[in-house]
Design an enzyme around this catalytic site. Structure first.
Site, PDB file in Angstrom:
ATOM      1  CG  ASP A  14      -3.362   0.143   7.293  1.00  0.00           C
ATOM      2  OD1 ASP A  14      -4.302  -0.427   6.441  1.00  0.00           O
ATOM      3  OD2 ASP A  14      -3.438   1.252   7.929  1.00  0.00           O
ATOM      4  CD  GLU A  21      -7.404   1.644   0.750  1.00  0.00           C
ATOM      5  OE1 GLU A  21      -7.894   2.382   0.933  1.00  0.00           O
ATOM      6  OE2 GLU A  21      -8.575   0.550   1.304  1.00  0.00           O
TER       7      GLU A  21
END
Length: 503
Positions: free
Chosen positions: A22, A178
């Protein structure tokens, strides 16, 4: 030659190997800063610095105090800290992130990314995970989050300003929109998202609109990055962020995995940070190849400080790459009780226990060699390779004996044992990547043993690495290799990690 630099004008990808998922990036002048998710590990949110986008040095961890990061012992593995966004605005660094184990979204700031970072500002009005920050021309701060939803906030107080609203949510029928990031680039606002789930179907899509609130039109070439349904050696590509270099070129950081072995392929290092070039065509970003060999950027490469291969625990504080499970209290972990040694005092029953006293580092190479000198005179402990409480291997020393233990799901067994003299012992783990020869071959093998004073290695057991993979265990993390105490007090004089490949 620097570790990342290869011959032929290429550099090695991933640029930050091992469990560094991420990625979120920002640039300040000639300096780049990057932060990653950390899940159930403390301290949380590793933050890195680079001058060339290729070589990264860990500056510290954003959430490095118990007051900033609470990870209850009852919270499961792969919970905790999800998906930070790192931005620079009006002379400060801003980091917004989700703690799914303690109250949801929070925001911290710093004038120096190495820290200290502020106490958290809570954001109770911001739902979802993967929050993003963007400021428009009049100073309004927009928080966009997985779903994809958006709300105006006051980043200094955490107050929401107005009602949340839905934005563009990606490809019709695509799951798990997302990781949104919102940017003003030229005449448009761009909304970059991940979709398809963080497994083999992962991808990156983008839309653009006239304002931060949209309306957003999708790129006709979506997804702009994916390796789904391919035999590419890098899979699960997604959760990306964009950055512009001082020369005007654009780049993308994204997560990906390197599966190994036979079918279906097992990845063991977790989701890693990769780099890819970006060009703009007709107002849309076109992502260049995200490969293991990346064409070197067109500027001088500037290697930074690498994670040390050996730690003799001579410093008062542990280096920033060392992480522990959920918490690290000085009464259980210290380098001052016995000068030049790391002292671990057990509070649980071993690696099965969510409260285990453990200090480890990310496995960053497909093949590596680990050694540590342990003194178990006052207890039991040793070296462990951890994915979670139910998936780990370890070599454990106690008075007069060394054992190799394996936990795979509900099964826990003593694999091997060896009588040894009382006193300090050098424990070792050799990880060897395996070239697939048949569909059921594993990604690697882990050999556990004891190193003799003359350097000879006595192997006690070799275990299949596929059982310490995400494809078996599930979750979002990668392997951590380190030291633990299962009972009493165990001292470690040094720990060595030797890469046996180039990442």
């Amino acid at each position: 030659m620097a570790e990342h630099q290869r011959t032929g004008g290429t550099v090695a990808n991933p640029v930050i190997p091992g469990f560094h998922p991420d990625p979120s990036i920002c640039r300040v002048g000639d300096d780049y800063y990057l932060a990653c998710s950390s899940f159930e590990y403390f301290p949380g949110v590793p933050v890195f610095h680079s001058r060339d986008l290729v070589h990264w040095t860990q500056l510290g961890n954003v959430l490095d105090r118990p007051s900033q990061l609470r990870l209850p012992v009852e919270s499961p593995s792969s919970a905790g800290i999800y998906a930070p966004t790192l931005r620079y605005h009006e002379g400060r660094f801003w980091l917004i992130v989700t703690n799914v184990s303690d109250g949801g979204n929070l925001l911290v700031t710093a004038t120096d990314p190495a820290g200290p970072w502020s106490e958290p500002v809570r954001l109770p009005g911001v739902g979802g995970i993967d929050p993003d920050l963007a400021w428009d021309e009049d100073g309004t701060c927009w928080c966009t989050y997985a779903g994809i939803g958006q709300v105006r906030i006051d980043p200094r107080t955490g107050e929401t300003l107005g009602a949340p609203r839905r934005l563009w949510s990606g490809t019709p029928g695509g799951k798990a929109p997302e990781a949104p990031h919102l940017y003003r680039i030229g005449e448009y606002w761009y909304l970059l998202i991940a979709e398809g789930g963080t497994e083999r179907g992962h991808g990156v899509s983008i839309a653009r609109g006239p304002a931060p609130t949209g309306p957003f039109e999708p790129c006709p070439a979506n997804p702009i990055l994916t390796h789904r349904s391919s035999d590419h050696p890098v899979q699960n590509t997604g959760h990306a962020d964009l950055v512009q270099a001082p020369d005007g070129s654009w780049w993308m950081v994204a997560l990906g995995v390197r599966p190994g072995g036979g079918t279906p392929g097992w990845h063991v290092l977790g989701r890693e940070t990769f780099l890819a070039p970006v060009n703009w065509v007709d107002g849309w970003p076109v992502v260049g190849p995200l490969d293991l060999d990346l064409p070197a950027p067109p500027w001088p490469l500037r290697p930074g400080a690498a994670v040390p291969d050996r730690d003799d625990f001579d410093a008062h504080e542990l280096r920033p790459h060392w992480i522990s499970v959920r918490s690290r209290l000085e009464e259980h972990c210290t380098t001052t009780e016995r000068a030049g040694w790391l002292t671990l005092r057990a509070r649980g029953s071993g690696m099965d226990d969510p409260g285990v006293v453990f200090v480890g580092r990310r496995q960053q190479h497909l093949s590596c060699r680990v050694r540590a000198l342990a003194d178990p005179a006052d207890g039991r402990g040793g070296l462990a390779v951890r994915l979670d409480e139910e998936h780990h291997y370890e070599i454990e020393a106690g008075p007069g004996e060394v054992t190799v233990l394996a936990r795979v799901g509900p099964l826990r067994t003593v694999v091997a044992a060896l009588a040894v003299p009382d006193g300090p012992v050098v424990l070792g783990i050799d990880v060897a990547a395996h070239t697939p020869g048949e569909p059921r071959s594993g990604p690697d093998f882990l050999t556990f043993g004891v190193e003799e004073p003359d350097g000879a290695f006595t192997a006690l057991a070799t275990l299949d690495g596929r059982y310490l993979s995400t494809e078996v265990a599930g979750g979002f993390t990668g392997r951590i290799i380190g030291m633990y105490a299962a009972d009493g007090t165990v001292h470690f004089d040094w720990f060595g990690y030797e890469p046996l490949d180039h990442g």
